[in-house]
Design an enzyme around this catalytic site. Structure first.
Site, short mmCIF file in Angstrom:
data_model
loop_
_atom_site.label_atom_id
_atom_site.label_comp_id
_atom_site.label_asym_id
_atom_site.label_seq_id
_atom_site.Cartn_x
_atom_site.Cartn_y
_atom_site.Cartn_z
N LEU A 218 -13.99 17.72 36.72
CA LEU A 218 -15.01 16.68 36.81
C LEU A 218 -14.86 15.69 35.66
O LEU A 218 -15.06 14.48 35.85
CB LEU A 218 -16.41 17.31 36.79
CG LEU A 218 -17.57 16.31 36.83
CD1 LEU A 218 -17.55 15.50 38.13
CD2 LEU A 218 -18.91 17.00 36.67
N TYR A 219 -14.50 16.18 34.49
CA TYR A 219 -14.26 15.28 33.36
C TYR A 219 -13.21 14.25 33.73
O TYR A 219 -13.39 13.04 33.53
CB TYR A 219 -13.81 16.09 32.14
CG TYR A 219 -13.27 15.24 31.01
CD1 TYR A 219 -14.11 14.39 30.29
CD2 TYR A 219 -11.91 15.26 30.67
CE1 TYR A 219 -13.63 13.61 29.26
CE2 TYR A 219 -11.42 14.47 29.64
CZ TYR A 219 -12.28 13.64 28.93
OH TYR A 219 -11.80 12.86 27.93
N ALA A 220 -12.09 14.71 34.31
CA ALA A 220 -11.03 13.79 34.72
C ALA A 220 -11.54 12.81 35.78
O ALA A 220 -11.21 11.62 35.74
CB ALA A 220 -9.84 14.58 35.25
N THR B 216 -14.58 11.67 36.17
CA THR B 216 -15.44 10.64 35.58
C THR B 216 -14.63 9.60 34.81
O THR B 216 -14.98 8.42 34.79
CB THR B 216 -16.51 11.25 34.64
OG1 THR B 216 -15.87 11.94 33.55
CG2 THR B 216 -17.42 12.20 35.39
N LYS B 217 -13.53 10.03 34.20
CA LYS B 217 -12.68 9.08 33.50
C LYS B 217 -11.91 8.19 34.48
O LYS B 217 -11.72 6.99 34.25
CB LYS B 217 -11.70 9.82 32.57
CG LYS B 217 -12.35 10.37 31.31
CD LYS B 217 -12.95 9.26 30.46
CE LYS B 217 -13.51 9.74 29.15
NZ LYS B 217 -14.06 8.63 28.33
#
Length: 454
Positions: A257-259, A261-262
């Site tokens: 999810l971090y990836a 959002t980026k």
């Protein structure tokens, strides 16, 4: 002789009048009491609402009882920053002083996430070369805030002021842009970490997407519009298997999810560039490490656990291959950030309207030399003079990828980016800082292994 009847009319009238007066006074007393009760109730309600806001922010920014859950304190910071910090002459004087360049043609840079790892180093470097720097940070508790306070204290010694507030606070951002005609924004505020996204996903949406959009909404209305350099991530390459990773490679298969959002941030940047003429440069960082680093990174918590004699988990892939990272030393990342700022062209919009094509760039900032996690542990063993107690386990399916490797040709050609610090040299500097900062006794660490220069 019969007596005449007694005239009671006057007495009855007097009694009725007195009764009326009593009822009138009673009504006045009830009305007065009601007004007093209403005011007291209203005051108590306002006090209760105030304390509720302070202690129990809404779910998107609240501190969960689980210690792993992140506390952004958006509501609290909005209240405090807008009401208290944003209204005083002394506060405005600090903002102006910190953001004013000390060199001819110097930049005036708003650094978001200025108390963070990369943000504090970049703020220091900009200030030392004579640029104006104003920081903003919400000092959240994703990791120990005392480390962020330590960075804040260090920056304050070099006259860098950090506004304590959140990038989701539109009122605060607007006020800062009203006070300072920023030439650039270095946007480094974000919810970091790949694995933590499985525990608190909403914090990533709140910071990395909503916060970024809120910042862009403010910048598009600024006059002049500043150029924006912001932190994307090497994580956007996700499941890509082409190595080394190049900016032209596909990034539509995020593994976390971090990836995601980026990657969403990169698409949002494209939109604001296209519609509003904002100059935007995205930097894909590759595993940044060094002094004042983040405690959630492997090199940091390996060091902590090894010093304390605790075991560490070393991951291998599902088919027993070594995990490797393109570890990039913080000083090299700072050079890349400053190079991006110096070559960023001006935004072309004004008052929210585009007047011409604007610059849109994406760069890898890495070291181009992937090193296995086993090699990282070996280097730390030598520097710390301890033998690691390793638990070799399969990498869990939590969003991590087994290998990263940056192609930095584009950054090298456009602004001379050239990393110069290998992992052994960089970790030596980190260990020297760690030992000093946490007061590790000399007997626990072999100081003879430290050959770094200040």
């Amino acid at each position: 002789m019969a007596s005449s009847p007694i005239d009671t009319s006057k007495e009855m009238k007097l009694e009725r009048y007195n009764s009326y007066i009593r009822r009138l006074n009673s009504t006045k007393s009830i009305v007065a009491s009601s007004k007093l009760l209403f005011r007291v109730t209203l005051l108590v309600a306002l006090i209760l609402i105030f304390f509720f806001i302070i202690n129990y922010p809404p779910f998107t920014s609240s501190e969960n009882s689980n210690p792993h859950h992140h506390n952004i304190h958006t509501t609290t910071h909005n209240l405090l920053s807008s009401s208290f910090y944003g209204g005083g002459a002394a506060w405005e004087k600090q903002v102006r002083h910190s953001s004013t360049p000390r060199r001819v043609n110097g930049l005036s840079v708003l650094v978001t996430g200025a108390a963070g790892f990369v943000g504090s180093h970049c703020s220091m470097a900009l200030k030392k070369r004579g640029d104006g720097v104003l920081g903003i940070d919400n000092f959240n508790s994703y990791y120990d805030p005392s480390l962020k306070r330590g960075r804040q204290k260090l920056l304050a010694q070099h006259e860098v002021f950090i506004v304590e507030g959140d990038i989701n606070d539109a009122e605060l951002l607007s006020k800062l842009f009203d006070i300072v005609p920023f030439t650039h924004v270095l946007h480094l505020a974000a919810q970091a970490g790949v694995r933590y996204a499985m525990k608190n996903p909403l914090s990533y949406v709140q910071s990395n997407i909503a916060g970024f959009v809120n910042l862009l909404e403010t910048v598009k209305l600024a006059n002049p519009q500043p150029a924006i350099v912001w932190a994307s991530s090497s994580s956007v390459y996700g499941l890509n298997t082409n190595v080394p990773f190049s900016e032209s490679h596909r990034t539509d298969q995020p593994a976390s999810l971090y990836a995601a959002t980026k990657k969403a941030g990169e698409e949002i940047a494209h939109t604001y560039n296209h519609i509003y003429g904002l100059s935007l440069t995205a930097l894909r960082f590759f595993t940044v490490y060094g002094p004042w680093g983040r405690p959630d990174m492997a090199y940091f918590f390996f060091t902590k656990d090894m010093v304390q004699g605790k075991p560490i988990n070393v991951y291998v892939t599902q088919d027993d291959k070594e995990v490797a990272r393109d570890f990039t030393y913080i000083d090299d990342i700072v050079k890349g950030c400053l190079g991006s700022l110096d070559t960023a062209e001006k935004s072309t919009g004004s008052g929210g309207k585009k007047k011409g094509p604007a610059q849109l760039r994406v760069y890898n900032l890495g070291n181009t030399s992937p090193v296995s996690v086993n090699k990282l542990v070996t280097i730390l063993e030598n520097l710390l003079n301890v033998k690691a107690k390793k638990n070799v386990i399969k990498m869990p399916r939590n969003g991590d990828v087994p290998f990263t490797h940056a192609n930095i040709t584009l950054a090298k050609n456009d602004f001379g980016y050239k990393p110069t610090t290998d992992l052994s040299s960089g970790l030596r500097k980190f260990v020297k800082w760690y030992v000093s900062y946490y007061g590790i006794q000399s007997k626990e660490v072999d100081s003879s292994n430290d050959h770094s220069q200040d």
